[in-house]
Scaffold this motif. Sequence first.
Motif, PDB file in Angstrom:
ATOM      1  N   ALA A 182       2.046  18.898  -9.824  1.00 52.58           N
ATOM      2  CA  ALA A 182       2.612  19.979  -9.428  1.00 52.58           C
ATOM      3  C   ALA A 182       1.621  20.802  -8.735  1.00 52.58           C
ATOM      4  O   ALA A 182       1.958  21.412  -7.762  1.00 52.58           O
ATOM      5  N   VAL A 183       0.615  21.104  -9.337  1.00 54.10           N
ATOM      6  CA  VAL A 183      -0.479  21.994  -8.813  1.00 54.10           C
ATOM      7  C   VAL A 183      -0.878  21.342  -7.528  1.00 54.10           C
ATOM      8  O   VAL A 183      -0.977  22.019  -6.383  1.00 54.10           O
ATOM      9  N   PHE A 184      -1.244  20.087  -7.385  1.00 54.70           N
ATOM     10  CA  PHE A 184      -1.568  19.275  -6.156  1.00 54.70           C
ATOM     11  C   PHE A 184      -0.353  19.488  -5.006  1.00 54.70           C
ATOM     12  O   PHE A 184      -0.728  19.937  -3.828  1.00 54.70           O
ATOM     13  N   LEU A 185       0.788  19.334  -5.379  1.00 56.60           N
ATOM     14  CA  LEU A 185       1.885  19.299  -4.504  1.00 56.60           C
ATOM     15  C   LEU A 185       2.113  20.478  -3.737  1.00 56.60           C
ATOM     16  O   LEU A 185       2.805  20.734  -2.771  1.00 56.60           O
ATOM     17  N   ASP A 186       1.867  21.507  -4.666  1.00 60.52           N
ATOM     18  CA  ASP A 186       1.899  22.820  -4.298  1.00 60.52           C
ATOM     19  C   ASP A 186       1.177  23.306  -2.985  1.00 60.52           C
ATOM     20  O   ASP A 186       1.252  24.340  -2.493  1.00 60.52           O
ATOM     21  N   ARG A 187       0.216  22.718  -2.814  1.00 60.29           N
ATOM     22  CA  ARG A 187      -0.663  22.584  -1.822  1.00 60.29           C
ATOM     23  C   ARG A 187      -0.366  21.858  -0.376  1.00 60.29           C
ATOM     24  O   ARG A 187      -1.119  21.705   0.355  1.00 60.29           O
ATOM     25  N   TRP A 188       0.623  21.026  -0.560  1.00 61.75           N
ATOM     26  CA  TRP A 188       1.313  20.387   0.566  1.00 61.75           C
ATOM     27  C   TRP A 188       1.106  20.964   1.998  1.00 61.75           C
ATOM     28  O   TRP A 188       0.514  20.353   3.082  1.00 61.75           O
ATOM     29  N   HIS A 189       1.725  22.113   2.278  1.00 60.04           N
ATOM     30  CA  HIS A 189       1.447  22.948   3.485  1.00 60.04           C
ATOM     31  C   HIS A 189       0.215  23.140   3.894  1.00 60.04           C
ATOM     32  O   HIS A 189      -0.128  22.996   5.125  1.00 60.04           O
ATOM     33  N   GLU A 190      -0.708  23.617   2.882  1.00 68.81           N
ATOM     34  CA  GLU A 190      -2.119  23.916   3.202  1.00 68.81           C
ATOM     35  C   GLU A 190      -2.941  22.605   3.725  1.00 68.81           C
ATOM     36  O   GLU A 190      -3.458  22.599   4.776  1.00 68.81           O
ATOM     37  N   MET A 191      -2.612  21.282   2.958  1.00 71.79           N
ATOM     38  CA  MET A 191      -3.316  20.163   3.501  1.00 71.79           C
ATOM     39  C   MET A 191      -2.978  19.704   4.706  1.00 71.79           C
ATOM     40  O   MET A 191      -3.334  19.189   5.524  1.00 71.79           O
ATOM     41  N   ASN A 192      -1.332  19.739   4.797  1.00 71.24           N
ATOM     42  CA  ASN A 192      -0.773  19.553   6.083  1.00 71.24           C
ATOM     43  C   ASN A 192      -1.573  20.259   7.479  1.00 71.24           C
ATOM     44  O   ASN A 192      -1.782  19.652   8.242  1.00 71.24           O
ATOM     45  N   ALA A 193      -1.704  21.376   7.045  1.00 70.42           N
ATOM     46  CA  ALA A 193      -2.186  22.230   8.088  1.00 70.42           C
ATOM     47  C   ALA A 193      -3.626  21.842   8.597  1.00 70.42           C
ATOM     48  O   ALA A 193      -4.070  21.750   9.699  1.00 70.42           O
TER      49      ALA A 193
ATOM     50  N   MET B 150       0.888  -0.987   0.069  1.00 70.18           N
ATOM     51  CA  MET B 150       0.043  -0.103   0.049  1.00 70.18           C
ATOM     52  C   MET B 150       0.897   1.231  -0.061  1.00 70.18           C
ATOM     53  O   MET B 150       0.346   2.326  -0.728  1.00 70.18           O
ATOM     54  N   SER B 151       2.211   1.223   0.582  1.00 72.47           N
ATOM     55  CA  SER B 151       3.055   2.385   0.706  1.00 72.47           C
ATOM     56  C   SER B 151       3.256   2.825  -0.623  1.00 72.47           C
ATOM     57  O   SER B 151       3.432   4.008  -1.110  1.00 72.47           O
ATOM     58  N   TRP B 152       3.616   1.710  -1.591  1.00 71.73           N
ATOM     59  CA  TRP B 152       4.284   2.164  -3.137  1.00 71.73           C
ATOM     60  C   TRP B 152       3.066   2.256  -3.969  1.00 71.73           C
ATOM     61  O   TRP B 152       3.353   2.970  -4.982  1.00 71.73           O
ATOM     62  N   ALA B 153       1.672   1.641  -3.606  1.00 70.05           N
ATOM     63  CA  ALA B 153       0.838   1.685  -4.844  1.00 70.05           C
ATOM     64  C   ALA B 153       0.535   3.018  -4.960  1.00 70.05           C
ATOM     65  O   ALA B 153      -0.495   2.957  -5.948  1.00 70.05           O
ATOM     66  N   GLN B 154       0.527   3.819  -4.184  1.00 74.70           N
ATOM     67  CA  GLN B 154       0.050   5.381  -4.419  1.00 74.70           C
ATOM     68  C   GLN B 154       0.640   5.931  -5.618  1.00 74.70           C
ATOM     69  O   GLN B 154       0.179   6.982  -5.978  1.00 74.70           O
ATOM     70  N   LYS B 155       2.011   5.586  -5.695  1.00 73.49           N
ATOM     71  CA  LYS B 155       2.855   6.511  -6.494  1.00 73.49           C
ATOM     72  C   LYS B 155       2.477   6.541  -7.897  1.00 73.49           C
ATOM     73  O   LYS B 155       2.306   7.584  -8.499  1.00 73.49           O
ATOM     74  N   PRO B 156       1.981   5.522  -8.716  1.00 72.87           N
ATOM     75  CA  PRO B 156       1.343   5.416 -10.032  1.00 72.87           C
ATOM     76  C   PRO B 156       0.037   6.250 -10.126  1.00 72.87           C
ATOM     77  O   PRO B 156      -0.119   6.742 -11.343  1.00 72.87           O
ATOM     78  N   GLU B 157      -0.438   6.594  -8.926  1.00 74.61           N
ATOM     79  CA  GLU B 157      -1.791   7.416  -8.905  1.00 74.61           C
ATOM     80  C   GLU B 157      -1.489   8.821  -9.191  1.00 74.61           C
ATOM     81  O   GLU B 157      -2.404   9.656  -9.059  1.00 74.61           O
ATOM     82  N   GLY B 158      -0.316   9.204  -8.883  1.00 73.99           N
ATOM     83  CA  GLY B 158       0.082  10.698  -9.142  1.00 73.99           C
ATOM     84  C   GLY B 158       0.828  11.092  -7.754  1.00 73.99           C
ATOM     85  O   GLY B 158       1.148  10.373  -6.963  1.00 73.99           O
ATOM     86  N   GLY B 159       0.569  12.550  -7.494  1.00 73.45           N
ATOM     87  CA  GLY B 159       1.372  13.195  -6.333  1.00 73.45           C
ATOM     88  C   GLY B 159       0.352  12.800  -5.169  1.00 73.45           C
ATOM     89  O   GLY B 159      -0.763  12.346  -5.046  1.00 73.45           O
ATOM     90  N   SER B 160       1.264  12.463  -3.957  1.00 72.42           N
ATOM     91  CA  SER B 160       0.798  12.139  -2.865  1.00 72.42           C
ATOM     92  C   SER B 160       1.070  13.076  -1.560  1.00 72.42           C
ATOM     93  O   SER B 160       2.415  13.147  -1.446  1.00 72.42           O
ATOM     94  N   ILE B 161       0.249  13.624  -0.833  1.00 76.72           N
ATOM     95  CA  ILE B 161       0.668  14.457   0.364  1.00 76.72           C
ATOM     96  C   ILE B 161       0.528  13.493   1.683  1.00 76.72           C
ATOM     97  O   ILE B 161      -0.569  12.869   1.780  1.00 76.72           O
ATOM     98  N   LYS B 162       1.801  13.274   2.140  1.00 74.44           N
ATOM     99  CA  LYS B 162       1.597  12.251   3.328  1.00 74.44           C
ATOM    100  C   LYS B 162       1.094  12.902   4.889  1.00 74.44           C
ATOM    101  O   LYS B 162       1.900  14.017   5.323  1.00 74.44           O
TER     102      LYS B 162
END
Length: 479
Positions: free
Chosen positions: A410-421, A344-356
């Motif tokens: 890239a648009v998704f990952l740019d929201r990393w901090h927002e989603m973390n918060a 499950m840890s790796w299977a997310q990668k092919p689906e695109g960006g992942s914010i952990k």
Amino acid sequence: MDARGETKGRPLDEAVIERFREIVGPANALSEPGMIAPYMHEPRDLFAADGRLVLRPADVGQVSAVLRLASETRTPIVPQGGNTGLVGGQMPRGPGEVVLSLSRLDRIREVDPVGRTMTVEAGAVLQNVHEAADEAGLFYPLSLGSQGSCQIGGNLASNAGGTGVLAYGNSRDLCLGIEAVLPSGEVLNGLRRLKKDNRGYDWRHLLIGSEGTLGVITAAVLKLFPKPAGREVAFVGLRSPDKAIALLRRAEGLAGGQLTAFELMARIGMEFTLRHTQGARDPMGEPHGWYVLLEISSQRSGEDARETMERVLSEAFEAGEIEDAAIAQSGADAEAFWRMREAMSWAQKPEGGSIKHDVAVPVAEVPRFLREAGAAVTAAMPGVRIVAFGHLGDGNIHYNLTQPVGMDSAVFLDRWHEMNAIVHAVVAGLSGSFSAEHGIGQLKREELARTKEPAEMALMRAIKATVDPYSILNPGKVL
Ligand code: FAD
């Protein structure tokens, strides 16, 4: 990411490099780009490391000499084990930082079958420790998806958890003694096999979980356990996390210390795993909203483990807690069930960006966390795919967000901090932790400073300043 592409530190002085080279020998002072490349990439590609020198000492004496020289020349040193850490703690931040790889210190020095301990060097790979314990008729219970690469020193430095914590505790609980080198080069020999030793402060616990910022661990005494005589693994389908909590309580009540794993998984994680993992097979006939991987072990016999498992499942079924269950009928089945969870840890990668997120809340609050965080992240980003899974028995959930279908990565990952918060606010509201088992490293440093009690931060800084006055050991990590 705050550390992406950053370069820190002045370039290394050629004369200093030569002195390091003399300590470890030219063959083990790597600088050629092709040779050092594997040390400069971390599993999630979040941190671009552009270090220029990797030292591979052979023993504790060489580690000590390296750190003495580093203190003298104020050269930053980054300890690295198996390089499987998920928060960038093992990555240099610039060309002036030197990687200190512990890989050559990989001997198993001694197994004590009576006291049930193993004295092992820091660079020993976890899988090899498992095998050595097994050969001695014993068992080392730390179990991680990265066990084929991660090392005992890295496990202790990050106080790794994994799937065995429920029954055996985390790395801290599994260690009786350590040998370590301080930034000054001084060697602390604490390789004791004692279960009781109250002679003053226990510095071992200061170094465990310090992520290579206070000392370099060179060896450890690990606790071993009698091998279970029987082990049963079941895959269970259920409707909701609340039902999973009810099942957990029942399993703990009936199995007690025999309950050796309790892993929760959301359906979407199963779908990703089935889609992207070769040979993966759904253990259940029908899809379910949630799944639990349940493991029960017995010191008495296989029959005893089977009886307990069957009782847990039949009572849970009658109580309406579970919808369906499959008990592994062979070792191969059990392995296949575990592979589903680990993939499950790796299977997310092919689906695109992942914010952990690697969060913990009190066990009883997990369903509430999942409800509130789910509502909050979906409101902020409609279509986000929530891949929640992890160690429910410890209240530790890997709450990962996969990008909505069709969104630019890239648009998704740019929201990393927002989603973390957003997620971490829900965690804080439930008195939880935003870093349950992966540590702080570079990734969560700012959040630690922002959210930990000022008095706790001040104590941590005071300890760091005392032990490492020139800040040469893993600077810019944790603090
Ligand atoms: P590294 O990544 O090399 O280093 C980690 C940290 O420890 C760094 O800060 C480094 O500077 C420091 N360090 C390393 N060696 C030493 C030493 N000898 N002395 C002092 N400091 C040192 N973690 C969990 O807790 N639970 C899990 O279930 C889990 N599953 C994972 C699954 C996968 C697929 C992956 C890739 C990672 C997983 N991890 C998990 C994270 C990681 O594997 C652990 O944190 C592991 O303990 C790191 O060990 P390592 O040897 O790779 O350390």
